[in-house]
Structure formats: structure tokens, C-alpha cells
Design a protein around this motif. Structure first.
Motif, PDB file in Angstrom:
ATOM      1  N   LEU A   1       6.056  -1.075  36.307  1.00  0.00           N
ATOM      2  CA  LEU A   1       4.980  -2.029  36.009  1.00  0.00           C
ATOM      3  C   LEU A   1       3.783  -1.830  36.927  1.00  0.00           C
ATOM      4  CD1 LEU A   1       6.863  -5.364  35.234  1.00  0.00           C
ATOM      5  CD2 LEU A   1       5.398  -4.051  33.700  1.00  0.00           C
ATOM      6  N   MET A   2       4.044  -1.639  38.194  1.00  0.00           N
ATOM      7  CA  MET A   2       2.945  -1.419  39.139  1.00  0.00           C
ATOM      8  C   MET A   2       2.181  -0.136  38.786  1.00  0.00           C
ATOM      9  SD  MET A   2       2.974  -3.910  41.424  1.00  0.00           S
ATOM     10  CE  MET A   2       2.446  -3.450  43.040  1.00  0.00           C
ATOM     11  N   TYR A   3       2.903   0.885  38.352  1.00  0.00           N
ATOM     12  CA  TYR A   3       2.268   2.154  37.999  1.00  0.00           C
ATOM     13  C   TYR A   3       1.482   2.028  36.694  1.00  0.00           C
ATOM     14  CZ  TYR A   3       1.633   7.095  36.943  1.00  0.00           C
ATOM     15  OH  TYR A   3       1.080   8.316  36.646  1.00  0.00           O
ATOM     16  N   VAL A   4       2.109   1.451  35.681  1.00  0.00           N
ATOM     17  CA  VAL A   4       1.471   1.340  34.368  1.00  0.00           C
ATOM     18  C   VAL A   4       0.257   0.412  34.415  1.00  0.00           C
ATOM     19  CG1 VAL A   4       1.813   0.471  32.004  1.00  0.00           C
ATOM     20  CG2 VAL A   4       3.545   1.921  33.067  1.00  0.00           C
ATOM     21  N   LEU A   5       0.384  -0.707  35.129  1.00  0.00           N
ATOM     22  CA  LEU A   5      -0.719  -1.663  35.214  1.00  0.00           C
ATOM     23  C   LEU A   5      -1.732  -1.292  36.297  1.00  0.00           C
ATOM     24  CD1 LEU A   5       1.288  -4.993  34.778  1.00  0.00           C
ATOM     25  CD2 LEU A   5      -0.007  -3.729  33.043  1.00  0.00           C
ATOM     26  N   ASN A   6      -1.451  -0.194  37.003  1.00  0.00           N
ATOM     27  CA  ASN A   6      -2.324   0.309  38.063  1.00  0.00           C
ATOM     28  C   ASN A   6      -2.609  -0.765  39.115  1.00  0.00           C
ATOM     29  OD1 ASN A   6      -3.690   2.357  39.335  1.00  0.00           O
ATOM     30  ND2 ASN A   6      -5.617   1.947  38.285  1.00  0.00           N
ATOM     31  N   ILE A   7      -1.568  -1.463  39.512  1.00  0.00           N
ATOM     32  CA  ILE A   7      -1.690  -2.476  40.566  1.00  0.00           C
ATOM     33  C   ILE A   7      -1.481  -1.773  41.899  1.00  0.00           C
ATOM     34  CG2 ILE A   7      -0.721  -4.579  41.551  1.00  0.00           C
ATOM     35  CD1 ILE A   7       0.158  -5.335  38.693  1.00  0.00           C
TER      36      ILE A   7
ATOM     37  N   PRO B   1       4.088  14.628  38.820  1.00  0.00           N
ATOM     38  CA  PRO B   1       3.828  15.124  40.186  1.00  0.00           C
ATOM     39  C   PRO B   1       2.453  14.709  40.718  1.00  0.00           C
ATOM     40  CG  PRO B   1       3.743  16.913  38.596  1.00  0.00           C
ATOM     41  CD  PRO B   1       4.206  15.695  37.854  1.00  0.00           C
ATOM     42  N   GLU B   2       1.523  14.370  39.824  1.00  0.00           N
ATOM     43  CA  GLU B   2       0.185  13.956  40.266  1.00  0.00           C
ATOM     44  C   GLU B   2       0.211  12.589  40.940  1.00  0.00           C
ATOM     45  OE1 GLU B   2       0.684  12.329  36.127  1.00  0.00           O
ATOM     46  OE2 GLU B   2       1.084  14.264  37.036  1.00  0.00           O
ATOM     47  N   PHE B   3       1.276  11.832  40.737  1.00  0.00           N
ATOM     48  CA  PHE B   3       1.395  10.496  41.326  1.00  0.00           C
ATOM     49  C   PHE B   3       1.270  10.552  42.845  1.00  0.00           C
ATOM     50  CE2 PHE B   3       4.376   7.503  43.373  1.00  0.00           C
ATOM     51  CZ  PHE B   3       3.714   6.319  43.107  1.00  0.00           C
ATOM     52  N   LYS B   4       1.944  11.512  43.466  1.00  0.00           N
ATOM     53  CA  LYS B   4       1.894  11.619  44.924  1.00  0.00           C
ATOM     54  C   LYS B   4       0.481  11.899  45.424  1.00  0.00           C
ATOM     55  CE  LYS B   4       5.145  14.548  45.806  1.00  0.00           C
ATOM     56  NZ  LYS B   4       6.137  15.429  46.390  1.00  0.00           N
ATOM     57  N   ASP B   5      -0.229  12.771  44.724  1.00  0.00           N
ATOM     58  CA  ASP B   5      -1.597  13.104  45.142  1.00  0.00           C
ATOM     59  C   ASP B   5      -2.513  11.885  45.032  1.00  0.00           C
ATOM     60  OD1 ASP B   5      -0.825  15.730  45.651  1.00  0.00           O
ATOM     61  OD2 ASP B   5      -1.291  16.368  43.597  1.00  0.00           O
ATOM     62  N   GLU B   6      -2.378  11.136  43.919  1.00  0.00           N
ATOM     63  CA  GLU B   6      -3.187   9.923  43.738  1.00  0.00           C
ATOM     64  C   GLU B   6      -2.876   8.905  44.835  1.00  0.00           C
ATOM     65  OE1 GLU B   6      -2.184   8.526  39.832  1.00  0.00           O
ATOM     66  OE2 GLU B   6      -3.029  10.296  38.849  1.00  0.00           O
TER      67      GLU B   6
END
Length: 180
Positions: free
Chosen positions: A28-34, A107-112
Motif C-alpha cells: 500500500l505504501m508503495y502503490v499509494l506512493n506514501i 529493482p528500481e525501487f532501491k534506487d528511488e
């Protein structure tokens, strides 16, 4: 009558439930960009929920169920510890496996996340030199590695489970009479 269901087996469904809740929160935190670093309330609520309320409530419910439904109204401190640590370790294992899989898929999650952490670090400490920032980001990268983060999460939740289990065990403890 000998008890066939151990405290750890009793805790299995509670641990799975807690693990699923941790995964759903992350998604949820990832999808809602919280971003907890930008929304302080989100970080505070998640920390209180994940480290205080949920573990304590689930350990209490599981230990009470074991005591009243499976163990003739008796609960030792060691049974409470087995229940609580089992719940938190199972939940952490589920979350850790999810995090490893998530890292492979996105894998882009870590960079963001690393960029966000770097921005927040500079915002909070504008006097940091480039070398200090680089060194702190190096440590952040190490702990963002899923093969480091997953075992660390399991150990951390085991300690949390131990602490909550001790409290619940003291509250619910009722030893069997020695001479029965």
C-alpha cells in the motif's frame, strides 16, 4: 491428557496473519506512493502499529487462546515466549521473503528510495560534506540489500517478540499445580 498442539503450532496462523499485514502495508505504501520521510504521521503510525500494537495484540490473543482453549487454563512463561517469538519470526520470514522477491521484480525501487533518503539527509543536515554523504549512503545501501535486510528483520522481530511475550507471559501466566 497430554497436549498435542504446541504453543508454536498455535502461533502459526497468527504469524502468517501478521506477515500478510506487514506485506500489505508495504505494498500500500508503495502503490499509494506514501513516503514516511515526507509524511511524518505515516511513519509514526506504521511504527506504532508494527512494533507495538500488532505484535502485542496478536501475541496476547494467541497466548490467551493457547491457555484457555488448548491447555486447560494454564500458561507458563516459556509457553508465552514460544508463542510470541514464533509469531514475530514467522511474520518476519514472510516479510523478508516478500522483500527479496519484490527487489527482484522492481529493482528500481532501491534506487528511488536511495534518492529520497539522500534528499532527506541533505535537508536535515545541510552542513554534510560530499564525503560524509557518500559514506552514509554507502551504509544505507548495505542495509537496503535484501539479503542483509531480511535476516536483520527476522532478528529484530524476534527481539520484539521476546519483549512482548515476556509482558504477555507475566499478564497471563498461570502455572499448573505441582501436586495434581
Amino acid at each position: 491428557m497430554e497436549n498435542k498442539i504446541t504453543p508454536a503450532k498455535n502461533a502459526m496462523s497468527f504469524g502468517v496473519t501478521f506477515g500478510i499485514i506487514l506485506v500489505l502495508e508495504f505494498v500500500l505504501m508503495y502503490v499509494l506512493n506514501i513516503d514516511p520521510s515526507e509524511n511524518a504521521w505515516a511513519g509514526v503510525v506504521m511504527n506504532i502499529l508494527n512494533y507495538l500494537i500488532l505484535p502485542f495484540a496478536l501475541i496476547y490473543i494467541a497466548a490467551n487462546k493457547f491457555k484457555n482453549e488448548l491447555n486447560d487454563g494454564f500458561l507458563s512463561l516459556s509457553q508465552a515466549l514460544k508463542t510470541g517469538v514464533s509469531i514475530t519470526v514467522i511474520a518476519a520470514l514472510i516479510y523478508g521473503v516478500f522483500y527479496i522477491i519484490f527487489d527482484m521484480i522492481f529493482p528500481e525501487f532501491k534506487d528511488e528510495l536511495l534518492e529520497k533518503i539522500q534528499r532527506v539527509t541533505l535537508k536535515q543536515n545541510p552542513q554534510l560534506t560530499a564525503e560524509q554523504l557518500q559514506m552514509s549512503m554507502k551504509f544505507v545501501k548495505i542495509f537496503m540489500n535484501p539479503y542483509i535486510a531480511a535476516p536483520f528483520t527476522v532478528v529484530m522481530y524476534a527481539v520484539i517478540g521476546l519483549i512482548h511475550s515476556l509482558i504477555v507471559g507475566v499478564i497471563l501466566k498461570k502455572d499448573k499445580p505441582v501436586f495434581e
